[in-house]
Design an enzyme around this catalytic site. Structure first.
Site, short mmCIF file in Angstrom:
data_model
loop_
_atom_site.label_atom_id
_atom_site.label_comp_id
_atom_site.label_asym_id
_atom_site.label_seq_id
_atom_site.Cartn_x
_atom_site.Cartn_y
_atom_site.Cartn_z
CB SER A 114 -0.95 0.01 1.20
OG SER A 114 -2.06 -0.82 0.94
CE LYS A 120 -4.69 1.76 -0.66
NZ LYS A 120 -3.99 0.52 -0.29
CB SER A 162 -3.93 0.71 3.70
OG SER A 162 -2.63 1.22 3.85
#
Length: 386
Positions: free
Chosen positions: A69, A72, A125
């Protein structure tokens, strides 16, 4: 002069009988820098970056690995460049809802404010939030991913290839510690994104009651100076973390990939960095740094007129000696013989007077003496840039 390695002082240029020689290095300057201690971290790949991108520690930093993650970070950067207003309403598609995971269980058909979904994606997340934002910003998840890869290339993140906006394990979805440090730095340059990743708790208002978000970055609120950035964890990536902290105006970024304890590894990296960069006396007033010779055989030690302190990686220090153009003997102890220019990397830290440590009684006023003094200056200027 050449940069100091392992914190040894730099000897000044010495001339005698028309020959150039470098004096043996003086004893190490007082310092709190401890460069030799082993750093025990579990990460397969990790990186610590200091001011101006200076690498303070690295291990396989250019290796392309699954990065979970931390992806992101790029999702947020692309979203901020898009035309999607953060105050607009985003409807969750079935595709987004199926992404699942990350602390916010979005359902197909629900509507959220884009800003709230961005908080969810960066703090917890939320994979479904990342996909919902991608579809709203670019029309489709695939089109958004193309923009992610284009932005990564633009920023110089050449080890990275993104397949999704969320970072769950997919064949070919990779990044490197070096790339994530670049991307994390870019995120922190955006005031809104920097504020989001530094937020510990947040509430998304809903008709049936608020959704509470807690930042998964364990360093926030526990590590002095922590300011974000992004966690991650998958089977392929192990534990991943891009972490930043700032103290006394100095910002460090630590990147950890394939770790068994990302928070612990990032803490160890940041501790090493702040210890290495903490303020210290680089050169002490009256400290003998070298010897200046005159053609008649006389000489004097050269000392700094004042303390030079700073916040710098002392392994990168360089000292340049600029002799006075009109320098001749005799000299009195304490008389100015030139200047010392102290630099770290490309940054000049200080310029201070260089003084004679000893009295020089033998005259050296001939043309030869003046020529040699000028030659010292030109040689010092050349060597000092190494």
């Amino acid at each position: 002069m050449r940069g100091i390695r392992g914190r040894s002082a730099v000897a000044l240029v010495a001339l005698t009988l028309g020959l150039v020689a470098l004096e043996d290095p003086a004893p190490p300057l007082p310092s709190t820098f401890v460069p030799t201690a082993a750093l025990e971290v579990s990460c397969e790949a990790c990186l610590l970056v200091g001011p101006d991108g200076e690498v303070l520690f690295e291990r396989a930093a250019g290796e392309a690995l699954p990065n979970a993650s931390t992806t992101k970070i790029v999702t947020a950067l692309v979203l901020r460049r898009s035309a999607l207003p953060l105050g607009s309403t985003v409807e969750v598609s079935a595709n987004a809802a199926n992404a699942g995971g990350g602390g916010v269980d979005l359902q197909a058909g629900q509507s959220f404010v884009a800003r709230d979904l961005l908080y969810a994606a960066l703090m917890t997340s939320s994979n479904d939030a990342a996909v919902a934002l991608a579809e709203a910003a670019s029309g489709s998840e695939a089109a958004f991913v193309d923009e992610m890869n284009a932005l990564a290339a633009e920023l110089g993140a050449t080890d990275s290839l993104f397949v999704t906006p969320h970072g769950l394990d997919r064949p070919g979805h990779v990044s490197s510690a070096a790339d994530l440090a670049l991307l994390g730095d870019a995120l922190l340059d955006d005031p809104l994104l920097a504020r989001i990743v530094a937020t510990e708790t947040y509430e998304i208002p809903r008709p049936d009651g608020p959704i509470s978000l807690e930042n998964r970055n364990l360093l926030l609120g526990s590590y002095p100076g922590a300011i974000g950035i992004k966690t991650g964890s998958t089977l392929g990536a192990g534990e991943a973390l891009v972490a930043a902290a700032e103290r006394r105006g100095v910002r460090l970024i630590a990147v950890v990939l394939r770790s068994t304890d990302a928070a612990s590894d990032a803490t160890a990296l940041l501790n090493r960095g702040f210890k290495r960069l903490r303020p210290t006396t680089l050169i002490g007033a009256g400290e003998r740094l070298g010897t200046l010779f005159f053609p008649a055989g006389s000489s004097t030690g050269v000392i700094a007129a004042e303390d030079v302190g700073g916040l710098a990686d002392q392994s990168t220090l360089a000292v340049e000696f600029l002799v006075r153009r009109d320098l001749t003997a005799p000299l009195e102890a304490g008389e100015v013989v030139g200047r010392l220019v102290i630099s770290a990397g490309n940054e000049r830290i200080a310029r201070v007077k260089a003084l004679a440590a000893d009295t020089v009684e033998v005259p050296g006023t001939s043309a030869t003496g003046r020529f040699l003094a000028g030659f010292i200056r030109s040689v010092a200027g050349l060597i000092g840039r190494g």
